[in-house]
Design a protein around this motif. Structure first.
Motif, PDB file in Angstrom:
ATOM      1  N   LEU A   1      22.860  21.284  72.746  1.00  0.00           N
ATOM      2  CA  LEU A   1      21.753  21.906  73.768  1.00  0.00           C
ATOM      3  C   LEU A   1      20.175  21.713  73.448  1.00  0.00           C
ATOM      4  O   LEU A   1      19.239  21.725  74.336  1.00  0.00           O
ATOM      5  CB  LEU A   1      22.068  23.329  74.180  1.00  0.00           C
ATOM      6  N   CYS A   2      19.916  21.854  72.037  1.00  0.00           N
ATOM      7  CA  CYS A   2      18.734  21.953  71.542  1.00  0.00           C
ATOM      8  C   CYS A   2      18.097  20.706  71.306  1.00  0.00           C
ATOM      9  O   CYS A   2      16.875  20.499  71.038  1.00  0.00           O
ATOM     10  CB  CYS A   2      18.463  23.008  70.638  1.00  0.00           C
ATOM     11  N   PHE A   3      18.891  19.766  70.650  1.00  0.00           N
ATOM     12  CA  PHE A   3      18.168  18.655  69.944  1.00  0.00           C
ATOM     13  C   PHE A   3      18.894  17.162  70.510  1.00  0.00           C
ATOM     14  O   PHE A   3      20.093  17.176  70.805  1.00  0.00           O
ATOM     15  CB  PHE A   3      18.603  18.513  68.487  1.00  0.00           C
ATOM     16  N   LYS A   4      18.147  16.459  70.737  1.00  0.00           N
ATOM     17  CA  LYS A   4      18.595  14.823  71.478  1.00  0.00           C
ATOM     18  C   LYS A   4      19.332  14.335  70.408  1.00  0.00           C
ATOM     19  O   LYS A   4      20.249  13.352  70.919  1.00  0.00           O
ATOM     20  CB  LYS A   4      17.259  14.364  71.718  1.00  0.00           C
ATOM     21  N   SER A   5      19.262  14.564  69.155  1.00  0.00           N
ATOM     22  CA  SER A   5      20.019  13.628  68.256  1.00  0.00           C
ATOM     23  C   SER A   5      21.423  14.275  67.908  1.00  0.00           C
ATOM     24  O   SER A   5      22.320  13.838  67.613  1.00  0.00           O
ATOM     25  CB  SER A   5      19.405  13.952  66.753  1.00  0.00           C
ATOM     26  N   ASP A   6      21.813  15.357  68.718  1.00  0.00           N
ATOM     27  CA  ASP A   6      23.270  15.968  68.827  1.00  0.00           C
ATOM     28  C   ASP A   6      23.659  15.860  70.202  1.00  0.00           C
ATOM     29  O   ASP A   6      23.186  16.959  71.306  1.00  0.00           O
ATOM     30  CB  ASP A   6      23.213  17.452  68.180  1.00  0.00           C
ATOM     31  N   LYS A   7      24.224  15.033  70.795  1.00  0.00           N
ATOM     32  CA  LYS A   7      24.910  14.872  71.991  1.00  0.00           C
ATOM     33  C   LYS A   7      26.300  15.356  72.136  1.00  0.00           C
ATOM     34  O   LYS A   7      27.036  15.171  71.307  1.00  0.00           O
ATOM     35  CB  LYS A   7      24.681  13.617  72.839  1.00  0.00           C
ATOM     36  N   MET A   8      26.439  16.147  73.263  1.00  0.00           N
ATOM     37  CA  MET A   8      27.735  16.550  73.513  1.00  0.00           C
ATOM     38  C   MET A   8      28.593  15.540  74.310  1.00  0.00           C
ATOM     39  O   MET A   8      28.243  14.874  74.990  1.00  0.00           O
ATOM     40  CB  MET A   8      27.706  17.962  74.518  1.00  0.00           C
ATOM     41  N   THR A   9      29.856  15.257  73.443  1.00  0.00           N
ATOM     42  CA  THR A   9      30.898  14.263  74.065  1.00  0.00           C
ATOM     43  C   THR A   9      32.109  15.087  74.175  1.00  0.00           C
ATOM     44  O   THR A   9      32.334  16.241  73.677  1.00  0.00           O
ATOM     45  CB  THR A   9      30.940  13.438  72.780  1.00  0.00           C
ATOM     46  N   LEU A  10      32.956  14.363  74.769  1.00  0.00           N
ATOM     47  CA  LEU A  10      34.309  14.942  74.984  1.00  0.00           C
ATOM     48  C   LEU A  10      34.917  15.324  73.649  1.00  0.00           C
ATOM     49  O   LEU A  10      35.736  16.052  73.604  1.00  0.00           O
ATOM     50  CB  LEU A  10      35.286  13.725  76.022  1.00  0.00           C
TER      51      LEU A  10
END
Length: 304
Positions: free
Chosen positions: A130-139
């Motif tokens: 939620l906070c960083f673009k480098s950590d994207k939520m995936t399935l």
């Protein structure tokens, strides 16, 4: 071709350093319980718990700062107003984090607390997305977190003989995990204001002092002082110095989820060492909870 990235960004060294931090933190569970017993600190001695924890972290912070001074690192904070952020980070990363931890651990089995504390790992993964673009939520990340949380729920299955939920024990450990998760996210911003390792030293020494002062005000003492007790305290200081210095440095220059997820090894190490060192009863649901947590780690870390 030579990897020109710094050692803290090379995949092999990221894994080695993150695993090292997780393993040494896992050993903290039995040593804290052994230390409180050796110093004669009982579950109702709140001030003494805070004093014991505060000494550990303040000395650890001083050691890190001394090491950074020896390496001629800059101690300069970008601007005076940044000290408010460092104070907030110190409160979450050290003072509140470990106040909850020591209170909870004194009312809970070390093996049980170790597994419950892995809650913070999955919270970090979700918040980082939620906070960083480098950590994207995936399935895959979502599935891993769901399975990991299932391990936490499994831990609380069963009756009183196998360990049931308590607010003074499990509730405090859960609050500790949440403080740790938020502090992990704040490490990224800490690096904007001061060298991350220097900032870690500041947070541990300042956070430790903020544990010692109210601990003494509440009448906290170390009732029994022995050479073995001092040795345990020194081991705990070494654990804090190694774990925080490596972990915060890794978080500052890698995707948060990629590093934080290694902390799921902590409950495995903590549960096993608590059963071996403290003679605590072993329950098979620890294996189930640990397996589910490890499965969540694998799913989150596997490639596409």
């Amino acid at each position: 071709m030579t990897d020109k990235r710094g050692i803290f960004q090379q995949p092999l060294w990221v894994a080695i350093f993150a695993l090292t931090a997780a393993v040494v933190w896992g050993w903290a569970y039995p040593f804290i319980k052994m230390g409180m017993t050796e110093f004669g600190i009982t579950s109702d001695m709140t001030g003494s718990k805070m004093l014991f924890a505060g000494i550990r972290f303040m000395v650890s912070g001083f050691i890190i700062l001394a090491m950074m001074h020896g390496q001629a690192k800059s101690f300069k904070v970008q601007r005076p107003s940044c000290w408010w952020f460092i104070l907030l980070f110190s409160l979450l990363n050290t003072t509140l984090h470990y106040a909850f931890f020591y209170f909870g651990l004194s009312h809970s089995a070390g093996s049980r607390a170790a597994i419950l504390n892995s809650l913070g790992t999955f919270v970090v993964v979700i918040l980082a997305c939620l906070c960083f673009k480098s950590d994207k939520m995936t399935l895959g990340k979502l599935a891993g977190c769901v399975i990991g949380f299932a391990g936490i729920l499994t831990l609380n299955m069963g009756g009183g003989d196998s360990g049931s939920f308590t607010w003074l024990g499990d509730g405090m450990i859960a609050l500790n995990a949440l403080c740790s998760a938020v502090a992990t996210l704040l490490v990224r911003r800490l690096g904007r204001y001061v060298d991350v390792t220097v900032g870690t030293g500041y947070s541990l020494s300042l956070g430790g002092a903020l544990l010692i002062i109210p601990g003494l005000a509440m009448g906290g003492t170390l009732p029994v002082v022995t050479w073995w007790g001092i040795s345990i305290l020194l081991i705990l200081i070494g654990i804090s110095t190694t774990g925080f210095a490596l972990y915060n440095k890794l978080i500052s220059c890698n995707p948060v989820g990629k590093v934080a997820i290694y902390n799921s090894l902590i409950p495995v190490v903590g549960a096993v060492t608590s059963c071996l060192c403290l003679g605590e009863p072993f329950y098979w649901k620890y294996v189930i909870a640990g397996t589910l947590a490890a499965t969540g780690i694998y799913i989150i870390n596997r490639g596409k």
